[in-house]
Design a protein around this motif. Structure first.
Motif: not given
Length: 282
Positions: A84-96, A114-122
């Motif tokens: 869903w987030l990937a469809q919104q047109g924004t950069r998706v940064v996944v915090s882990i 995974s498609p749609g992940v722009s970056a990882i935030e640790v």
């Protein structure tokens, strides 16, 4: 446009981890695509129910919170929230967040493909890490070991943002260490360690921590002039955001303000655009 860790962002304002829900909650107040990016709540390998209630207590200038990293776990996140987030047109940064270096590495490996992940935030700055069971980053070398594990297992080209605590004494040392370990940028500013009224470990967020976060950002930018820094902590207005940008940050993250006013991110983006003149060509 804003350039961060090799990414082009629509604006220098991102939603901070844990403060935008799944994204659907904020989308009702403005397109996520207008923001610089959306940072998810911290995702762990396995589902986490979160801490006991009550989890949030209001203070005169912010919030004390002990949420306990509630999240659905990696598999449900990949199946439902990320698409869903990937469809919104924004950069998706996944915090882990993980309980071990191995967990951080596995999260990075799975998410990086995974498609749609722009970056990882640790997440290296959980204010209540001992009670949540995540890897307790007490020293800069602990942070570096996590970043190195994530960087090693990420596909090439996926940026790593390292989120550091607002520790005025050691923030420069921590930033230098994680950058040397492979982080592409540092996010400076997270909740300060605090306690709930019943004594449980918690974090303090909101306007109360802005001066501390701003000093940390200023010191990192001054001591590490080549570093890309994202400032966070207590921002509620465009003037607050400008203070961080003037201190050297390339972007900011907005958190607690969204819990009070879910239109805050869109409002600050609009206010920043209003005062930044468009370039002219003679």
């Amino acid at each position: 446009m804003t350039e961060l860790a090799g990414l082009t962002l629509a604006a220098p304002v991102l939603v901070a981890s844990g403060c935008g829900g799944t994204g659907r909650e904020l989308a009702a107040y403005g397109p996520l695509a207008d923001l610089g990016g959306f940072v998810t709540r911290s995702i762990t390998l396995n589902p986490r129910p979160g801490g006991p209630l009550p989890r949030i207590a209001e203070t005169p200038s912010g919030l004390v919170h002990a949420v306990g990293l509630q999240n659905p776990g990696l598999e449900p996140f990949l199946a439902t929230e990320l698409p869903w987030l990937a469809q919104q047109g924004t950069r998706v940064v996944v915090s882990i967040a993980g309980s071990s270096l191995g967990e951080y590495a596995e999260l990075a490996r799975r998410l990086g493909r995974s498609p749609g992940v722009s970056a990882i935030e640790v997440n290296l700055s959980s204010p209540d890490a001992p009670t949540t069971g995540v890897f307790d980053v007490r020293e800069p070398f602990h942070a570096a070991s996590v970043v190195a594990a994530v960087h090693r297992d990420l596909p090439r080209g996926v940026p790593v943002l390292a989120k550091l605590r607002t520790d005025v004494v050691r923030v420069v040392e921590s930033a230098r260490t994680v950058l040397d370990a492979g982080a592409d940028a540092v996010v400076v500013g997270n909740a300060l360690p605090a306690a709930m009224p019943d004594g449980r470990q918690a974090g303090l967020s909101g306007p109360a921590i802005l001066p501390v976060a701003l000093r940390c950002v200023a010191e990192v930018c001054a001591e590490l002039p080549g570093a890309q820094v994202v400032g966070a902590g207590g921002i509620t207005s465009a003037d607050d955001a400008r203070s961080f940008l003037a201190a050297g940050a390339v972007a900011v993250q907005l958190g607690t303000a969204l819990l009070h006013d879910p239109t805050a991110a869109a409002r600050i983006v609009a206010d920043l655009h209003d005062v930044v003149p468009e370039p002219t060509i003679d």
